[in-house]
Design an enzyme around this catalytic site. Structure first.
Site, short mmCIF file in Angstrom:
data_model
loop_
_atom_site.label_atom_id
_atom_site.label_comp_id
_atom_site.label_asym_id
_atom_site.label_seq_id
_atom_site.Cartn_x
_atom_site.Cartn_y
_atom_site.Cartn_z
N LYS A 83 108.12 108.82 8.29
CA LYS A 83 107.18 107.92 9.18
C LYS A 83 108.07 106.87 10.15
O LYS A 83 109.20 106.87 9.93
CB LYS A 83 106.18 107.26 8.52
CG LYS A 83 105.03 107.83 8.21
CD LYS A 83 103.60 107.35 7.95
CE LYS A 83 102.63 108.46 7.73
NZ LYS A 83 101.60 107.93 7.16
N ARG A 120 102.33 110.87 -0.64
CA ARG A 120 102.21 112.14 0.12
C ARG A 120 103.54 112.40 0.85
O ARG A 120 103.71 111.57 1.59
CB ARG A 120 101.01 111.91 1.10
CG ARG A 120 100.68 113.01 2.01
CD ARG A 120 99.59 112.57 2.92
NE ARG A 120 99.10 113.39 3.94
CZ ARG A 120 99.75 113.72 5.05
NH1 ARG A 120 100.92 112.99 5.37
NH2 ARG A 120 99.37 114.64 5.89
N1 HH2 Z 1 99.52 110.27 7.15
C1 HH2 Z 1 99.50 111.26 8.27
C2 HH2 Z 1 98.39 112.11 7.96
N2 HH2 Z 1 97.55 111.92 7.09
N3 HH2 Z 1 96.66 110.98 5.20
C3 HH2 Z 1 96.75 109.77 4.39
N4 HH2 Z 1 95.75 109.84 3.41
N5 HH2 Z 1 97.78 109.02 4.44
C4 HH2 Z 1 98.82 109.11 5.41
O1 HH2 Z 1 99.67 108.44 5.20
C5 HH2 Z 1 98.65 110.19 6.24
C6 HH2 Z 1 97.34 111.19 6.29
C7 HH2 Z 1 100.54 111.37 9.29
O2 HH2 Z 1 101.62 112.18 8.66
P1 HH2 Z 1 101.63 113.87 9.20
O3 HH2 Z 1 100.55 114.70 8.60
O4 HH2 Z 1 103.09 114.59 8.57
O5 HH2 Z 1 101.56 113.88 10.68
P2 HH2 Z 1 100.53 114.33 11.82
O6 HH2 Z 1 99.39 113.56 11.66
O7 HH2 Z 1 101.45 114.18 12.98
O8 HH2 Z 1 100.26 115.77 11.35
#
Ligand code: HH2
Length: 316
Positions: free
Chosen positions: A257, A291
């Site tokens: 992040k 995660r």
């Molecule tokens: N962070 C992201 C997406 N989903 N869900 C939970 N429960 N907690 C989190 O911290 C969280 C999440 C963001 O990360 P990522 O999926 O890699 O990115 P993007 O939203 O750009 O797909």
């Protein structure tokens, strides 16, 4: 004829009896479909991120082809992921780090990306499969296609998603956020961020229960990076035990992040060391699930960290 892919199994969790995890006896057993369970404790399970998106902030476009996505899922399971989290819509916030933020994805497009991968994966593994969506219609279709958990960054704001969760009885991750991708950066204003996130998570839990979701199926998540500055994320990590007093297992998503980048100057693809520091801290302070994008490195790091902690514990 091509041989069937080997059937993969999730790592088995230990007994939930007091002290069974060497964690002071804190344990939860969540019910999954088809009589399966997901055992959680304060020695966290690793949830591997599978982004089926063209625009996720750290790995967008890498797994758009279902064959690549399946290969990545199999790899993460082999590396020790206990849960695979499939997401077909980026939730990247607008702001300094990510430009305009993620574009809204219509439900039909989200399902077009998600279902082929979810269905194939379901056919070949009993491991827990979670779907990261904020749309009720997507949640319903995903559960029908074999998803085990819902992971909702809006904490079931869509009443249809709450109804889908309640009817299926599946475990649900309620994540803290404020506003949406366009305005969440401007809503990152708190007096005491930990107290306010705790109160807002308690309210989300109460709303979910009022909609028919069983309290014992809920996992709570402070939502690092969602309507939070780097300082807010650090305070939430530092004071994670205060969130654990809500009595539900905690999920922490710090992987790659932007706060790791702000602290170190590293671009998303080079944030593994900082992400490991955050995962290890979360693991020592009460997270039940971390995660992450980098499963093998996280599993190894946490195994050594836990072994050192156990070696220093007083003999029973
Ligand atoms: N962070 C992201 C997406 N989903 N869900 C939970 N429960 N907690 C989190 O911290 C969280 C999440 C963001 O990360 P990522 O999926 O890699 O990115 P993007 O939203 O750009 O797909």
């Amino acid at each position: 004829m091509t041989p069937a892919a080997p059937r993969l199994t999730a790592p088995t969790a230990g007994p939930l009896a007091a002290g069974g995890h060497g964690d002071g006896g804190v344990g939860w057993e969540l019910r999954l479909p088809r009589g399966r369970t997901l055992a959680l404790s304060r020695r966290p399970l690793v949830m591997g991120v599978l982004n089926l998106t063209p625009d996720s902030f750290s790995d967008g476009g890498e797994h758009l082809d279902p064959r690549h996505a399946l290969a990545r899922a199999r790899q993460m399971l082999a590396e020790g992921a206990a849960v695979i989290d499939l997401g077909a819509e980026s939730t990247r916030p607008a702001g300094r780090a990510y430009g305009a933020g993620a574009a809204y994805v219509p439900a039909e497009e989200e399902l077009r990306r998600l279902l082929p991968v979810l269905e194939r994966l379901r056919a070949e593994t009993d491991a827990a499969l979670s779907v990261d969506t904020r749309k009720g219609v997507v949640a319903r279709a995903a559960l029908a296609a074999g998803a085990d958990l819902l992971n909702d960054v809006t904490a079931l704001a869509d009443p249809e998603a709450a109804a889908a969760a309640a009817e299926s009885g599946c475990p649900v991750v309620l994540m803290h956020s404020r506003g949406d991708v366009a305005d969440m950066a401007s809503r990152a204003a708190y007096g005491d961020v930990v107290a306010e996130v705790r109160a807002e998570l308690a309210a989300a839990l109460a709303r979910a229960e009022a909609a028919g979701v069983a309290r014992e199926q809920v996992i709570l998540d402070p939502g690092l990076g969602f309507a939070k500055t780097a300082a807010h994320n650090l305070a939430l990590l530092a004071r994670l035990p205060e969130l654990a007093t809500l009595g539900r297992p905690l999920l922490v998503g710090a992987s790659r992040k932007s706060f790791v980048g702000e602290l170190t100057g590293a671009p998303p693809a080079e944030r593994l060391p900082g992400s490991l520091a955050a995962a290890a801290w979360a693991a020592r302070h009460g997270a039940a699930i971390v995660r992450v994008h980098d499963v093998a490195a996280t599993v190894q790091y946490l195994a050594v960290d836990a072994a050192i902690a156990a070696a220093g514990a007083p003999a029973p």
